[in-house]
Design a protein around this motif. Structure first.
Motif, PDB file in Angstrom:
ATOM      1  N   ALA A 114       0.836  -1.061   0.032  1.00  0.00           N
ATOM      2  CA  ALA A 114      -0.053   0.029  -0.068  1.00  0.00           C
ATOM      3  C   ALA A 114       0.813   1.084  -0.216  1.00  0.00           C
TER       4      ALA A 114
ATOM      5  N   LYS B 231       2.623   1.679  -3.498  1.00  0.00           N
ATOM      6  CA  LYS B 231       1.610   2.146  -4.499  1.00  0.00           C
ATOM      7  C   LYS B 231       1.238   3.676  -4.118  1.00  0.00           C
TER       8      LYS B 231
ATOM      9  N   THR C   5      -2.372   6.547   2.389  1.00  0.00           N
ATOM     10  CA  THR C   5      -2.985   5.231   2.016  1.00  0.00           C
ATOM     11  C   THR C   5      -4.298   5.185   2.843  1.00  0.00           C
ATOM     12  N   ASP C   6      -5.056   4.072   2.423  1.00  0.00           N
ATOM     13  CA  ASP C   6      -6.362   3.870   3.343  1.00  0.00           C
ATOM     14  C   ASP C   6      -6.105   3.206   4.466  1.00  0.00           C
TER      15      ASP C   6
ATOM     16  N   TYR D 145      -5.417   0.474   6.886  1.00  0.00           N
ATOM     17  CA  TYR D 145      -4.821  -0.996   6.393  1.00  0.00           C
ATOM     18  C   TYR D 145      -4.246  -1.863   7.683  1.00  0.00           C
TER      19      TYR D 145
ATOM     20  N   GLU E 195     -14.692  -1.760  -1.508  1.00  0.00           N
ATOM     21  CA  GLU E 195     -13.520  -2.319  -2.062  1.00  0.00           C
ATOM     22  C   GLU E 195     -14.131  -3.580  -2.888  1.00  0.00           C
TER      23      GLU E 195
END
Length: 957
Positions: free
Chosen positions: A136, A139, A153-154, A156, A215
């Protein structure tokens, strides 16, 4: 007494009605109070829920934006950029870099600060256990480098320490504004995000706030749920869940909703997306918690209302019970008087034993026993049924399963009466009894029996009469003055595919003609107006012809009430009448034509015969031979014309034998090609198997040639002539529908062309003799008349279908035969031979006698001649020993040829004969005459044919 009881019951019902009304009033008031309170509480709670949710949404959105902004500001710090550049360029000051990053970490409260390369590779971290960055982070780092701005990021769960994380990533650029690395500022949601969601500003047992993100095909909750022991990121919803509030929020819904939460509990929720984040929030509270105070208040009110209703009911019941006892005593006295002195027969019975508890005076008078005697008896002593049957019926009366019965009761004098018993249940001294009222129905039953017998007889007669009417094939209707059907027989219903009862009440002009108004003229309407019978012939829309007869019916005063209508389908009769008239017309013309042909053939025989003698006498080089040939040709053309006339009139003798229809057509195909033009194509479609018919093959050839010639003239610009054969089985239904033919198996010959066709008027006259559509001099008008005559002479049928510009189709039906067709071999003509035998010639035409005598004498025969049938018999009797052959004209004075030959056969049974005539009647049938004894020659006869036939008969060939 019954009235008093009714009054008591009425008062009780008033008490019940009052209590019921009071209960309903309290219930309606309570309901409206409850609904109003519920609406008010919901509005207050929804307002509170929305305020809390919007406050938390703003706090989360502000926090998220501040963290992104802080990450961007820190990454642009000049000193930090210098430390990072030195580390990247020399890779020797890592400790100095780590020290500086830890300082920033402590200052801002981050759990870790990670340095990555531009492509997301780990460069530095204070967490020594970290060997590589999470996917994550990698990315997000690439996204930050690409956008040259801070991203996140979200939420996680990390793979190294298995804790929940959220990272904010910002790119680091060099002096040329080129991105060289990225800083990852790692945060723990438990430090700010989750506490913010779990807090609630008011006291609540069930309130809860949670956020989620989409998601793929599911929605995942990011925080830990209050009523579940599972950690954050553990609860998912299907994107197709229609009842989950968070799923509806993820699909863009914003506002209040009633939903089911993850526990399956009904909740009131507020859903909304969180601005500037990929998250969606739901704030909710259980419905039970919202309205628990209301439920408590409503419960207290309900208990109080029930107590009030019970108090009122008990008070009223007590007051009315005191008065009811007094009324009951009074009503018992009244009931006793009504029971004992009533004119109807009454008994009080014990349903368990059948004992008669009481009987009134009318019962004693009816049965003939005193009241005291009746009280000592049981109903079983009176009822003629068995004890078991009586007990069964009393049980039915006691349970109100049945209240009316018909019995036969025995009286004291032994007589039996039919009675009708009406039983009802009463209570006396706490015991259920039966109150029975008995009516004598003996006279009524006897009247009913007589009526039943009359009805049965009437029903039988009605069924027989209706059966008789249904058996009639004609349509029978009974109509009223409005032309509506009152009754119809089966034939009427079947004519339109309905049931007889379905016709009643419908207009006749609608059923059979599809009209909204009566027909003009209408024979039924005429009968209604005139009162007289009417007869008319009408044509239905389907083209069928009906004979309609009407008969008016009148009442006792002579007024017309209804009309009987009888209809008969006469379509087939009309067709047969038309065919009969046509046949009679053709028969008359045929008789005339046959007579003319007979006389004309005599003339032609003389012309052809003497022309033949000239040809024999004259040398081929003689200059006058040409005239003899022309005379012969003209005679042959005249003979051909007479043959057509005879074919039309069906007077010629046929050489009938089993032949294959397909073989006849194949043998004729070459001639048809020569007969038609090159621009006309012939198409054969013959049945795969033989089609044997009993026919004269030459006559069938004539039919084919005439039809092909007609088709050629109908196709001046070319076209197609189709010839097809097939077997066909004609049934009675087909015969009746088309108006011709007899049931049986036929060979169907179909000849069709693509020519100009013909109109209906022309089509109706094509078989008439001498009718032609060609110019004067271009046709005789006998072609199709000849075809019709030949087909009829073969016991066949012909039909035509034609439309203008759409061609013509001829269908010819010829009876099939069971005998197989014989192969025919072509015979070659041998040389003419004469003889010395004696021959008797009987001919009433002098020129023909002279011709025949001259021809036969020239070839050596000895000839005797006679002028008529009688003369022939006389001369034969004189020289019967020397005469070897007789040649007889068919039609002669005194005796015709057949009558004369019958007389000759009596004198000489072995005598041979040749019949000559212009046409054939029954006199030329071979009944009783072998084929080797007598033959027939059609006039005109050429000398060659006469000589060869004479020689063949004499030689037994």
């Amino acid at each position: 007494m019954e009235a008093e009881k009714h009054s008591i019951l009425t008062r009780k019902s008033h008490v019940i009605a009052l209590i019921t009304a009071l209960s309903l009033l309290i219930a309606f008031a309570g309901y409206f109070y409850y609904r109003n309170e519920e609406r008010t509480i919901r509005q207050e709670k929804e307002s509170e829920l929305k305020s809390i949710a919007e406050l938390k949404i703003k706090q989360i959105s502000d926090w998220y934006k501040d963290e992104l902004n802080d990450a961007g500001v820190i990454s642009r710090n000049p000193f930090l950029m210098e430390v990072v550049h030195k580390y990247l360029n020399s890779n020797s000051d890592k400790s100095h870099l780590v020290t500086y990053l830890n300082q920033i970490k402590a200052e801002h409260g981050y759990s870790d600060i990670i340095l990555t390369a531009a492509e997301g590779k780990l460069l530095s971290s204070s967490d020594k256990a970290l060997q590589h960055v999470e996917p994550a982070i990698a990315k997000a780092a690439k996204q930050a480098v690409r956008q040259k701005s801070a991203v996140s990021t979200d939420v996680y769960r990390g793979s190294v320490h298995n804790v929940t994380r959220i990272d904010f990533i910002s790119p680091i650029s060099d002096n040329n504004n080129s991105v060289v690395a990225a800083l990852v500022f790692r945060m723990d949601p438990d430090d700010f995000l989750y506490p913010l969601l779990e807090s609630w500003p008011t006291s609540s047992r069930t309130s809860e706030t949670y956020i989620a993100r989409k998601e793929e095909d599911s929605v995942i909750v990011l925080n830990k749920l209050r009523h579940l022991e599972t950690p954050a990121l553990s609860h998912r919803y299907s994107a197709n869940d229609r009842e989950a509030a968070i799923v509806r929020a993820a699909k863009g819904y914003k506002g209040f909703l009633d939903a089911i939460d993850y526990r399956g509990v009904k909740v009131v929720a507020y859903a909304s997306p969180i601005p500037d984040t990929p998250w969606f929030m739901v704030a909710k509270v259980d419905r039970t918690e919202l309205f628990e105070d209301l439920y408590f208040r409503v419960g207290i009110a309900l208990v109080l209302a029930v107590c009030l209703i019970l108090l009122v009911g008990v008070s009223l019941s007590y007051l009315y019970s005191r008065r009811s006892e007094k009324l009951l005593r009074k009503s018992e006295t009244l009931f006793r008087n009504l029971f004992e002195n009533h004119t109807a027969v009454k008994l009080i019975l014990d349903p368990d034993t059948g004992a008669i508890i009481d009987a009134n005076n009318a019962a004693a008078n009816f049965y003939g026993w005193s009241r005291e005697q009746l009280k000592q008896m049981k109903i079983q002593d009176i009822n003629t049924l068995s004890a078991e049957e009586v007990q069964r019926d009393m049980k039915k009366a006691g349970t109100l399963e049945q209240t009316s019965f018909e019995f036969r009761h025995r009286k004291a004098d032994g007589s039996i009466r039919n009675v009708e018993v009406f039983s009802s249940q009463i209570v006396a001294n706490g015991k259920n009894l039966l109150h029975s009222i008995i009516h004598d129905i003996t006279d009524r039953k006897q009247a009913e029996e007589r009526l039943s017998q009359s009805e049965a007889e009437f029903r039988r007669l009605s069924q027989e009469f209706n059966g008789l009417l249904d058996a009639i094939p004609d349509i029978l209707l009974l109509l009223d003055k409005n032309l509506k059907v009152l009754w119809a027989n089966r034939a009427a219903a079947e004519s339109i595919g309905e049931k007889p009862e379905a016709l009643a009440g419908r207009f006749c002009h609608t059923l059979w003609y599809g009209r909204a108004t009566p027909c003009e003229p209408c024979p039924v309407a005429e009968s209604l107006l005139s009162g007289k019978r009417r007869n008319a012939t009408v044509t239905r829309p389907d083209g069928r012809i009906w004979d309609v007869r009407t008969v008016p019916l009148t009442d006792e005063q002579g007024r017309i009430t209804n009309v009987i209508e009888v209809e008969r389908d006469i379509t087939v009769h009309r067709q047969m009448e038309d065919q009969l008239r046509h046949s009679q017309k053709l028969e008359g013309v045929g008789q005339l034509a046959g007579g003319i042909a007979h006389d004309f053939n005599n003339v032609l025989t003389a012309v052809v015969g003497f022309a033949g003698l000239l040809q024999v006498k004259m040398d081929m080089s003689d200059p006058l031979r040409h005239y003899a040939d022309e005379i012969m040709a003209a005679g042959q053309r005249g003979a051909s014309l007479t043959h057509q006339i005879l074919a039309f009139s069906r007077k010629q003798v046929l050489d009938m034998k089993p032949v294959n229809l397909n073989e006849i057509i194949r043998n004729l195909e070459k001639m048809l090609h020569r007969l038609l033009r090159e621009d006309i194509r012939i198409e054969l479609n013959l049945f795969s198997k033989d089609l044997p018919i009993f026919a004269d093959a030459s006559q069938i050839d004539q039919v084919m040639i005439n039809l092909a010639t007609n088709a050629r003239d109908a196709m001046p610009d070319g076209g197609k002539l189709s010839i097809a054969t097939e077997p066909f089985e004609m049934d009675r239904e087909y015969s009746e529908m088309h108006g011709y033919g007899s049931p049986g198996k036929y060979a169907l010959l179909t000849i069709s062309d693509s020519g100009c066709g013909m109109d209906p008027e022309t089509k109706s006259r094509i078989f008439e003799p001498f009718f032609t559509t060609k110019e004067v001099g271009k046709g005789t008008g006998l072609g199709l008349a000849v075809v019709h005559g030949i087909v009829k002479q073969h016991n066949g049928y012909i039909n035509i279908y034609s439309e203008v510009r759409n061609g013509t189709i001829f269908k010819i039906y010829l009876p099939l035969t069971e005998y197989a067709a014989k192969e025919t071999k072509e015979e070659t003509e041998d040389q003419i031979r004469g003889g010395t035998e004696t021959i008797l010639i009987a001919e009433d035409d002098a020129s023909l006698r002279t011709l025949s005598r001259t021809v036969l004498s020239h070839y050596g025969y000895k000839v005797l001649d006679a002028v008529d049938g009688d003369d022939a018999v006389i001369k034969f009797s004189r020289d019967k020993e020397s005469i070897k052959l007789v040649i007889l004209d068919g039609i002669m004075p005194n005796k015709n040829g057949r009558e004369a030959f019958d007389e000759i056969l009596k004198l000489c049974p072995d005598m041979k004969a040749i019949f000559m005539s212009g046409y054939a009647e029954d006199i030329f049938t071979h009944d009783g005459i072998p084929d080797t004894t007598a033959v027939f020659i059609q006039k005109p006869v050429t000398p060659d044919k006469l000589l060869r036939t004479v020689r063949a008969v004499l030689d037994g060939q």
